[in-house]
Design an enzyme around this catalytic site. Sequence first.
Site, mmCIF file in Angstrom:
data_model
loop_
_atom_site.group_PDB
_atom_site.id
_atom_site.type_symbol
_atom_site.label_atom_id
_atom_site.label_comp_id
_atom_site.label_asym_id
_atom_site.label_seq_id
_atom_site.Cartn_x
_atom_site.Cartn_y
_atom_site.Cartn_z
ATOM 1 N N THR A 1 0.831 -1.202 0.000
ATOM 2 C CA THR A 1 0.000 0.000 0.000
ATOM 3 C C THR A 1 0.864 1.250 0.000
ATOM 4 O O THR A 1 0.429 2.312 -0.440
ATOM 5 C CB THR A 1 -0.940 -0.003 1.222
ATOM 6 O OG1 THR A 1 -1.722 -1.189 1.190
ATOM 7 C CG2 THR A 1 -1.864 1.196 1.221
ATOM 8 N N TYR B 1 8.009 -11.201 3.663
ATOM 9 C CA TYR B 1 6.718 -10.760 3.123
ATOM 10 C C TYR B 1 6.245 -11.801 2.119
ATOM 11 O O TYR B 1 6.698 -11.828 0.977
ATOM 12 C CB TYR B 1 6.894 -9.395 2.475
ATOM 13 C CG TYR B 1 5.619 -8.686 2.092
ATOM 14 C CD1 TYR B 1 4.360 -9.200 2.364
ATOM 15 C CD2 TYR B 1 5.682 -7.452 1.455
ATOM 16 C CE1 TYR B 1 3.215 -8.533 2.020
ATOM 17 C CE2 TYR B 1 4.541 -6.763 1.099
ATOM 18 C CZ TYR B 1 3.307 -7.307 1.378
ATOM 19 O OH TYR B 1 2.167 -6.628 1.029
ATOM 20 N N LYS C 1 5.043 -12.360 7.302
ATOM 21 C CA LYS C 1 3.753 -11.708 7.027
ATOM 22 C C LYS C 1 3.044 -12.566 5.991
ATOM 23 O O LYS C 1 3.466 -12.635 4.836
ATOM 24 C CB LYS C 1 3.994 -10.289 6.517
ATOM 25 C CG LYS C 1 2.760 -9.478 6.158
ATOM 26 C CD LYS C 1 3.218 -8.083 5.714
ATOM 27 C CE LYS C 1 2.070 -7.132 5.448
ATOM 28 N NZ LYS C 1 1.442 -7.355 4.138
#
Length: 304
Positions: free
Chosen positions: A50, A138, A166
Amino acid sequence: MSSASPFHGLSAFPPTPADRNGFVDTEALGRLLEPLCGAGVASIGLLGSTGIYAYLSREERLRAVKVAVECVHGRVPLIVGAGALRTDHAMDLARDAEAAGADALLVAPVSYTPLTQDEAYEHFLAVAKATRLPLCIYNNPGTTHFTFSRELLQRLSDIETIRAVKMPLPADGDLRGEIAALREKTSLAIGYSGDWGAAEALSSGADAWYSVVAGLLPRTALALAKAAMAGDEGEARRLDGLLQPLWGVFKAYGSIRVVYMLAGHLLGVPVELPRPILPLGPADREHALDAARPLIALERQSLL
């Protein structure tokens, strides 16, 4: 630099205000970060998906990190995204983040040519060796088109500075089963993205929620995270219910388009998406605003 753990609790991932060509508006970024610190989130995730990390130059990413470190001023741990196509570029970004005062790194296996499991391992090993910062893996196959096997996560967890992962929400919905399997194989702190599944992930035993909505509505997200982690199912359901219209527009239009529209609305300044991503059209924008307005009002009035 903060001494608190960056990989547990609610991690707020704000957008990175910039123009369509990727020039970061550092003043607007500071205005977004200040409420996150004030709300008391557990960490801030700068330059995540984001945060448009993949669309920004090394120079602009460093400008964003420097202003974030100055704004946060040690109050909240700062996790900085250091994903890049090339290993040497990711190493440079990791060193930049450490030198600027970041507390931790978030690294995605960005790829054009699909990576093998061994290639991803060597990439992460090199980035981990480039700095002393703790690192979160990630795992975001929706953007990187790479999925970590549990065996690879186990290998990576043996690297001293790799401390967390994550994860995306599991396709089969079995959060408890996935968390148990990961804990059996690794010592990693386990966190999840996918805001609409966060309450269930935390109540199922996840260590962290890496949250897009917390980047704009930190008190709302923090109330949900606290209820879920405390086992208060009724309150977690109530708060998640308030957020359902927003989850709906995230799914319909892509959370990044909604978040950048909302960031511009909240800041009162243009916040553009990097091209070729286009902003929401007028009708979709109004639909998304209608979903968000009640939450913005609650956030502003501190009613949660």
